[in-house]
Design an enzyme around this catalytic site. Structure first.
Site, PDB file in Angstrom:
ATOM      1  N   THR A  19      14.236 -15.978  47.022  1.00 31.66           N
ATOM      2  CA  THR A  19      15.496 -16.303  47.706  1.00 31.66           C
ATOM      3  C   THR A  19      16.443 -15.094  47.720  1.00 31.66           C
ATOM      4  OG1 THR A  19      15.246 -18.543  46.871  1.00 31.66           O
ATOM      5  CG2 THR A  19      17.420 -17.948  47.656  1.00 31.66           C
ATOM      6  N   VAL A 138      25.897 -13.549  37.151  1.00 32.96           N
ATOM      7  CA  VAL A 138      26.873 -14.632  36.902  1.00 32.96           C
ATOM      8  C   VAL A 138      27.703 -14.855  38.158  1.00 32.96           C
ATOM      9  CG1 VAL A 138      28.778 -15.451  35.461  1.00 32.96           C
ATOM     10  CG2 VAL A 138      27.078 -13.900  34.479  1.00 32.96           C
ATOM     11  N   GLY A 140      26.958 -15.768  41.279  1.00 30.44           N
ATOM     12  CA  GLY A 140      26.445 -15.453  42.623  1.00 30.44           C
ATOM     13  C   GLY A 140      27.268 -14.354  43.269  1.00 30.44           C
ATOM     14  N   GLU A 196      17.247 -23.213  39.990  1.00 30.58           N
ATOM     15  CA  GLU A 196      16.243 -22.325  39.418  1.00 30.58           C
ATOM     16  C   GLU A 196      14.849 -22.873  39.707  1.00 30.58           C
ATOM     17  OE1 GLU A 196      17.110 -19.391  37.739  1.00 30.58           O
ATOM     18  OE2 GLU A 196      18.975 -20.033  38.651  1.00 30.58           O
ATOM     19  N   ASP A 207      21.193 -22.574  31.972  1.00 25.67           N
ATOM     20  CA  ASP A 207      21.590 -21.470  32.860  1.00 25.67           C
ATOM     21  C   ASP A 207      23.063 -21.096  32.613  1.00 25.67           C
ATOM     22  OD1 ASP A 207      20.988 -19.857  35.456  1.00 25.67           O
ATOM     23  OD2 ASP A 207      22.826 -20.949  35.932  1.00 25.67           O
ATOM     24  N   LYS A 211      24.713 -17.483  31.215  1.00 25.39           N
ATOM     25  CA  LYS A 211      25.811 -16.767  31.872  1.00 25.39           C
ATOM     26  C   LYS A 211      27.003 -16.624  30.933  1.00 25.39           C
ATOM     27  CE  LYS A 211      24.244 -18.336  36.402  1.00 25.39           C
ATOM     28  NZ  LYS A 211      24.325 -19.426  37.378  1.00 25.39           N
ATOM     29  N   GLY A 315      22.650 -19.172  46.024  1.00 28.03           N
ATOM     30  CA  GLY A 315      22.254 -19.055  47.429  1.00 28.03           C
ATOM     31  C   GLY A 315      21.900 -17.611  47.751  1.00 28.03           C
TER      32      GLY A 315
HETATM   33  N1  HSE Z   1      20.515 -21.825  39.638  1.00 28.62           N
HETATM   34  C1  HSE Z   1      21.718 -21.065  39.618  1.00 28.62           C
HETATM   35  C2  HSE Z   1      22.869 -21.988  39.963  1.00 28.62           C
HETATM   36  C3  HSE Z   1      21.620 -19.938  40.600  1.00 28.62           C
HETATM   37  O1  HSE Z   1      22.634 -23.109  40.423  1.00 28.62           O
HETATM   38  O2  HSE Z   1      24.006 -21.605  39.770  1.00 28.62           O
HETATM   39  C4  HSE Z   1      22.625 -18.846  40.383  1.00 28.62           C
HETATM   40  O3  HSE Z   1      22.531 -18.257  39.132  1.00 28.62           O
END
Ligand code: HSE
Length: 444
Positions: A19, A138, A140, A196, A207, A211, A315
């Site tokens: 992605t 962290v 996006g 993920e 996750d 972060k 994304g």
């Molecule tokens: N899986 C993560 C989320 C992607 O949903 O925030 C970005 O780190």
């Protein structure tokens, strides 16, 4: 003129065509002219490595750039910057190590890798005097890493409150709108490319913990062991809780929370609270209106006061924007031979200070407690009695219609109490009066 000043182009080798990898390739191609204007010379892809180079990913990249040979891509003399976008610990670490040991700067979006092996990698980058960019790890597309590493370098960060998982925030936002099942929303998040590969890391809070570990390092100048971050996900949140929260004027968000207190331990050390859990926040709090895949981080600095960074937290293209921002910064540094100018985590490693992580049992906050009790005279006073015995004071109570079997949901909001006391009281109440109680922590 020295070699770096004579460079005519910067070569980028991308590992991982998922992605984010596809997003990075798209931006480097579509914005090539814009990037050249910002760097001064072209930034070009030297190759893209992936195990699968036959599936059509819908991007217009020259097929001759695709390879399955990661080592050859890293070793290619035209590859000046290595971009790791495969995620996970191995073989990602092996590839990052290989690049750093060849003195090639690295850009990664890999929060798990940095949360577990960050210290070693930051030290390796500094030792080789090269850059390690991780803006995309962290939040996006929102530039929180650069904000903390450079923008706030002159301040002491005191607290971090972050909505840092897009998938969990998407799930809670959709569930608040009503009429959707947990599983359906997870599937939607997967289809949109937010989740993920294993979405349990999103919904179980892991996750977010990865972060938060990165942000703590940047904000407080200390590494934190993942085991020391209390972590709870969103899987037990029900529409009953979302509705009850609304009635009390609260919104439920999965927050990563870290607080720093100076010199508070017996030996004069500083102390950190580090936790990830569903949190009730007042509807009027700025984080309460962060919905869908959006992330936001509310930082409190000693002198800057309150500030927020907000943007799409997952994304393809938003996350790729952060990766390309790092590529550009590193390309500029390569041109003036300034690699390693800024330590990856802002603090110089030789100036780390010991910090105690406060055990969860010692944390104090207000609580939302939902019980399912038999609707008979005296139950509420018994329950209040047990809470009082544990030094827990009630702020409000809400009881709504009976369920089958004469049981009734009873919601209690407490004043600030100690986690240890809450847990002991809930055990007693569960054993005697209520089905398994629901607990949500409240941040004011
Ligand atoms: N899986 C993560 C989320 C992607 O949903 O925030 C970005 O780190």
């Amino acid at each position: 003129m020295s070699d770096h000043l004579k460079k005519e182009r910067i070569g980028v080798g991308i590992i991982g065509l998922g992605t984010v990898g596809c997003g990075v390739a798209t931006i480097l191609l579509d914005h090539a002219a814009l990037i050249r204007r910002r760097v001064g010379i072209p930034v070009e892809i030297t190759g893209i490595a992936d195990l699968d180079i036959t599936t059509d990913r819908g991007i217009s990249v020259d097929k001759s750039l695709l390879t399955t040979d990661v080592q050859a891509l890293i070793n290619d003399p035209h590859t000046d910057i290595v971009v790791e976008l495969i995620g996970g610990l191995q073989p990602a670490k092996q590839f990052v190590d290989a690049a750093l040991s060849r003195e090639k700067p690295v850009v990664t979006a890999n929060k798990a890798l940095l949360a577990v092996h960050g210290e070693e990698l930051y030290a390796s980058a500094l030792r080789h005097n090269i850059d390690l960019g991780f803006e995309a790890s962290v939040g996006g597309g929102m530039p929180v890493i650069r904000t903390m590493r450079e923008g706030l370098a002159g301040d002491q960060v005191k607290a971090i409150y972050g909505i840092i998982n897009g998938t969990a925030n998407y799930i809670l936002s959709k569930m608040s709108e009503g009429n959707v099942s947990f599983q359906d929303v997870v599937a939607e998040a997967q289809r949109a490319g937010y989740a993920e590969a294993d979405p349990s890391t999103d919904i179980e809070g892991v996750d977010s913990a990865h972060k938060l570990a990165i942000l703590i390092n940047l904000g407080f100048g200390t590494p934190v062991d993942l085991q020391d971050i209390y972590t709870e996900g969103v899987t037990s949140i029900t529409s009953i809780d979302l509705e009850a929260a609304r009635e009390f004027g609260y919104t439920i968000k999965l927050l990563g929370i870290a607080k720093w207190s100076a010199g508070v331990t017996a030996s004069g050390e500083s102390e950190i609270e580090a936790r990830v859990h569903p949190t009730m926040i007042r509807d009027e709090s700025p984080l309460a209106s962060v919905n869908g895949v959006f992330n936001a981080i509310h930082l409190v600095g000693e002198f800057v006061g309150d500030m927020m960074v907000y943007g799409q937290g997952a994304g393809s293209l938003p996350t790729a924007t952060a990766v390309v921002g790092d590529i550009i910064e590193i390309a500029r540094n390569i041109r003036v031979n300034a690699g390693g100018r800024v330590p990856p985590c802002s603090f110089r490693p030789e100036f780390r200070e010991p910090v105690r992580i406060k055990p969860m049992a010692e944390v104090r906050c207000a609580y939302y407690l939902r019980f399912s009790v038999q609707d008979t005279p005296g139950v509420l006073s018994q329950l209040a009695g047990i809470l009082a015995e544990h030094d827990i004071s009630i702020a409000s109570v809400l009881q709504r219609g009976r369920e089958q079997g004469g049981r009734v949901p009873l919601v209690v909001i407490t004043h600030e109490a100690m986690e240890k006391n809450i847990q002991t009281a809930l055990k007693t109440i569960h054993g005697n009066l209520s089905d398994l109680p629901m607990l949500i922590r409240i941040e004011s």
